[in-house]
Design a protein around this motif. Structure first.
Motif, PDB file in Angstrom:
ATOM      1  N   MET A  22       0.814  -1.215   0.000  1.00  0.00           N
ATOM      2  CA  MET A  22       0.000   0.000   0.000  1.00  0.00           C
ATOM      3  C   MET A  22       0.850   1.268   0.000  1.00  0.00           C
ATOM      4  SD  MET A  22      -3.050  -1.104  -0.114  1.00  0.00           S
ATOM      5  CE  MET A  22      -4.068   0.255   0.410  1.00  0.00           C
ATOM      6  N   HIS A  23       2.169   1.102   0.036  1.00  0.00           N
ATOM      7  CA  HIS A  23       3.097   2.248   0.039  1.00  0.00           C
ATOM      8  C   HIS A  23       2.767   3.226   1.174  1.00  0.00           C
ATOM      9  CE1 HIS A  23       4.378   0.716  -3.828  1.00  0.00           C
ATOM     10  NE2 HIS A  23       3.143   0.759  -4.250  1.00  0.00           N
ATOM     11  N   LEU A  24       2.613   2.655   2.359  1.00  0.00           N
ATOM     12  CA  LEU A  24       2.199   3.475   3.505  1.00  0.00           C
ATOM     13  C   LEU A  24       3.343   4.205   4.184  1.00  0.00           C
ATOM     14  CD1 LEU A  24      -0.367   1.176   5.335  1.00  0.00           C
ATOM     15  CD2 LEU A  24      -0.694   2.712   3.421  1.00  0.00           C
ATOM     16  N   PHE A  25       4.568   3.732   3.946  1.00  0.00           N
ATOM     17  CA  PHE A  25       5.717   4.304   4.650  1.00  0.00           C
ATOM     18  C   PHE A  25       6.356   5.406   3.832  1.00  0.00           C
ATOM     19  CE2 PHE A  25       5.361  -0.065   6.113  1.00  0.00           C
ATOM     20  CZ  PHE A  25       5.565   0.027   7.477  1.00  0.00           C
ATOM     21  N   LYS A  26       6.877   6.378   4.549  1.00  0.00           N
ATOM     22  CA  LYS A  26       7.794   7.336   3.936  1.00  0.00           C
ATOM     23  C   LYS A  26       9.162   7.061   4.533  1.00  0.00           C
ATOM     24  CE  LYS A  26       4.815  11.032   2.502  1.00  0.00           C
ATOM     25  NZ  LYS A  26       4.417  12.421   2.598  1.00  0.00           N
ATOM     26  N   HIS A  27      10.149   6.925   3.667  1.00  0.00           N
ATOM     27  CA  HIS A  27      11.479   6.562   4.157  1.00  0.00           C
ATOM     28  C   HIS A  27      12.543   7.419   3.506  1.00  0.00           C
ATOM     29  CE1 HIS A  27      15.157   3.798   4.198  1.00  0.00           C
ATOM     30  NE2 HIS A  27      14.993   4.255   5.415  1.00  0.00           N
ATOM     31  N   GLU A  28      13.218   8.178   4.322  1.00  0.00           N
ATOM     32  CA  GLU A  28      14.389   8.937   3.879  1.00  0.00           C
ATOM     33  C   GLU A  28      15.622   8.114   4.223  1.00  0.00           C
ATOM     34  OE1 GLU A  28      14.168  11.902   2.392  1.00  0.00           O
ATOM     35  OE2 GLU A  28      11.992  12.065   2.645  1.00  0.00           O
ATOM     36  N   LYS A  29      16.567   8.072   3.327  1.00  0.00           N
ATOM     37  CA  LYS A  29      17.775   7.278   3.534  1.00  0.00           C
ATOM     38  C   LYS A  29      18.426   7.623   4.875  1.00  0.00           C
ATOM     39  CE  LYS A  29      21.868   5.684   1.102  1.00  0.00           C
ATOM     40  NZ  LYS A  29      22.730   5.837  -0.068  1.00  0.00           N
ATOM     41  N   GLY A  30      18.713   6.570   5.645  1.00  0.00           N
ATOM     42  CA  GLY A  30      19.369   6.758   6.936  1.00  0.00           C
ATOM     43  C   GLY A  30      18.425   7.103   8.077  1.00  0.00           C
ATOM     44  N   GLN A  31      17.118   7.173   7.788  1.00  0.00           N
ATOM     45  CA  GLN A  31      16.136   7.517   8.818  1.00  0.00           C
ATOM     46  C   GLN A  31      15.210   6.331   9.081  1.00  0.00           C
ATOM     47  OE1 GLN A  31      16.124  10.651  10.312  1.00  0.00           O
ATOM     48  NE2 GLN A  31      17.973  10.981   9.100  1.00  0.00           N
ATOM     49  N   VAL A  32      14.587   6.348  10.249  1.00  0.00           N
ATOM     50  CA  VAL A  32      13.552   5.359  10.537  1.00  0.00           C
ATOM     51  C   VAL A  32      12.329   5.696   9.685  1.00  0.00           C
ATOM     52  CG1 VAL A  32      12.004   4.435  12.301  1.00  0.00           C
ATOM     53  CG2 VAL A  32      14.368   5.036  12.900  1.00  0.00           C
ATOM     54  N   PRO A  33      11.764   4.710   8.967  1.00  0.00           N
ATOM     55  CA  PRO A  33      10.570   4.995   8.163  1.00  0.00           C
ATOM     56  C   PRO A  33       9.414   5.508   9.025  1.00  0.00           C
ATOM     57  CG  PRO A  33      11.521   2.889   7.547  1.00  0.00           C
ATOM     58  CD  PRO A  33      12.236   3.341   8.790  1.00  0.00           C
ATOM     59  N   VAL A  34       8.581   6.298   8.409  1.00  0.00           N
ATOM     60  CA  VAL A  34       7.400   6.842   9.083  1.00  0.00           C
ATOM     61  C   VAL A  34       6.158   6.243   8.418  1.00  0.00           C
ATOM     62  CG1 VAL A  34       6.061   8.946   9.498  1.00  0.00           C
ATOM     63  CG2 VAL A  34       8.571   8.997   9.632  1.00  0.00           C
ATOM     64  N   VAL A  35       5.189   5.825   9.234  1.00  0.00           N
ATOM     65  CA  VAL A  35       3.924   5.328   8.687  1.00  0.00           C
ATOM     66  C   VAL A  35       3.079   6.544   8.337  1.00  0.00           C
ATOM     67  CG1 VAL A  35       1.919   3.841   9.061  1.00  0.00           C
ATOM     68  CG2 VAL A  35       4.102   3.301  10.163  1.00  0.00           C
ATOM     69  N   ALA A  36       3.068   6.894   7.060  1.00  0.00           N
ATOM     70  CA  ALA A  36       2.457   8.149   6.633  1.00  0.00           C
ATOM     71  C   ALA A  36       0.938   8.048   6.485  1.00  0.00           C
ATOM     72  CB  ALA A  36       3.077   8.598   5.314  1.00  0.00           C
ATOM     73  N   TYR A  37       0.455   6.844   6.190  1.00  0.00           N
ATOM     74  CA  TYR A  37      -0.991   6.666   5.954  1.00  0.00           C
ATOM     75  C   TYR A  37      -1.504   5.487   6.781  1.00  0.00           C
ATOM     76  CZ  TYR A  37       0.621   9.367   1.957  1.00  0.00           C
ATOM     77  OH  TYR A  37       1.233  10.305   1.169  1.00  0.00           O
ATOM     78  N   PRO A  38      -1.490   5.607   8.087  1.00  0.00           N
ATOM     79  CA  PRO A  38      -1.813   4.457   8.945  1.00  0.00           C
ATOM     80  C   PRO A  38      -3.219   3.909   8.729  1.00  0.00           C
ATOM     81  CG  PRO A  38      -1.739   6.505  10.208  1.00  0.00           C
ATOM     82  CD  PRO A  38      -1.186   6.821   8.855  1.00  0.00           C
ATOM     83  N   GLU A  39      -4.140   4.769   8.372  1.00  0.00           N
ATOM     84  CA  GLU A  39      -5.522   4.298   8.209  1.00  0.00           C
ATOM     85  C   GLU A  39      -5.701   3.414   6.983  1.00  0.00           C
ATOM     86  OE1 GLU A  39      -5.011   7.980   5.898  1.00  0.00           O
ATOM     87  OE2 GLU A  39      -4.436   7.379   7.900  1.00  0.00           O
ATOM     88  N   GLU A  40      -4.691   3.368   6.105  1.00  0.00           N
ATOM     89  CA  GLU A  40      -4.786   2.563   4.886  1.00  0.00           C
ATOM     90  C   GLU A  40      -4.206   1.156   5.055  1.00  0.00           C
ATOM     91  OE1 GLU A  40      -6.222   3.704   2.145  1.00  0.00           O
ATOM     92  OE2 GLU A  40      -6.568   5.709   2.932  1.00  0.00           O
ATOM     93  N   CYS A  41      -3.695   0.839   6.229  1.00  0.00           N
ATOM     94  CA  CYS A  41      -3.027  -0.460   6.423  1.00  0.00           C
ATOM     95  C   CYS A  41      -4.004  -1.611   6.265  1.00  0.00           C
ATOM     96  CB  CYS A  41      -2.386  -0.507   7.823  1.00  0.00           C
ATOM     97  SG  CYS A  41      -1.579  -2.068   8.188  1.00  0.00           S
ATOM     98  N   TRP A  42      -3.579  -2.608   5.483  1.00  0.00           N
ATOM     99  CA  TRP A  42      -4.379  -3.816   5.254  1.00  0.00           C
ATOM    100  C   TRP A  42      -4.111  -4.893   6.292  1.00  0.00           C
ATOM    101  CZ3 TRP A  42      -3.847  -5.365  -0.612  1.00  0.00           C
ATOM    102  CH2 TRP A  42      -4.612  -4.495  -1.393  1.00  0.00           C
TER     103      TRP A  42
END
Ligand code: SF4
Ligand code: SF4
Length: 76
Positions: A22-42
């Motif tokens: 669902m491409h829910l995470f936003k991930h910048e190199k070297g950073q902990v990913p962020v769950v950007a769209y939590p309500e969309e999780c399957w």
């Protein structure tokens, strides 16, 4: 409940962000990913299973837990 990443365990590899259908995470190199769209999780569990550091926790909704069968119990 959407996935929670344990920042102490996370190696910042980005696998969870790459694997999420669902491409829910936003991930910048070297950073902990962020769950950007939590309500969309399957609740497919892919991010939990593919995290090499076991840093992702996913609490399944109750109806998922009722239907859950541990695959190990299906083997002889
Ligand atoms: S797969 Fe695991 S270790 Fe890698 S970025 Fe995601 S949470 Fe962190
Ligand atoms: S459980 Fe599935 S849909 Fe939800 S964040 Fe993880 S990989 Fe994405």
């Amino acid at each position: 409940m959407p996935p929670i990443i344990n920042e102490d365990l996370c190696t910042r590899c980005g696998m969870c962000a790459a694997i999420c259908p669902m491409h829910l995470f936003k991930h910048e190199k070297g950073q902990v990913p962020v769950v950007a769209y939590p309500e969309e999780c399957w609740h497919c569990n892919a991010c939990v299973l593919d995290c090499p550091a076991r840093a992702v926790e996913l609490r399944l909704p109750l109806n998922y837990m009722v239907l859950h069968v541990d695959a190990d119990t299906l083997h002889d």
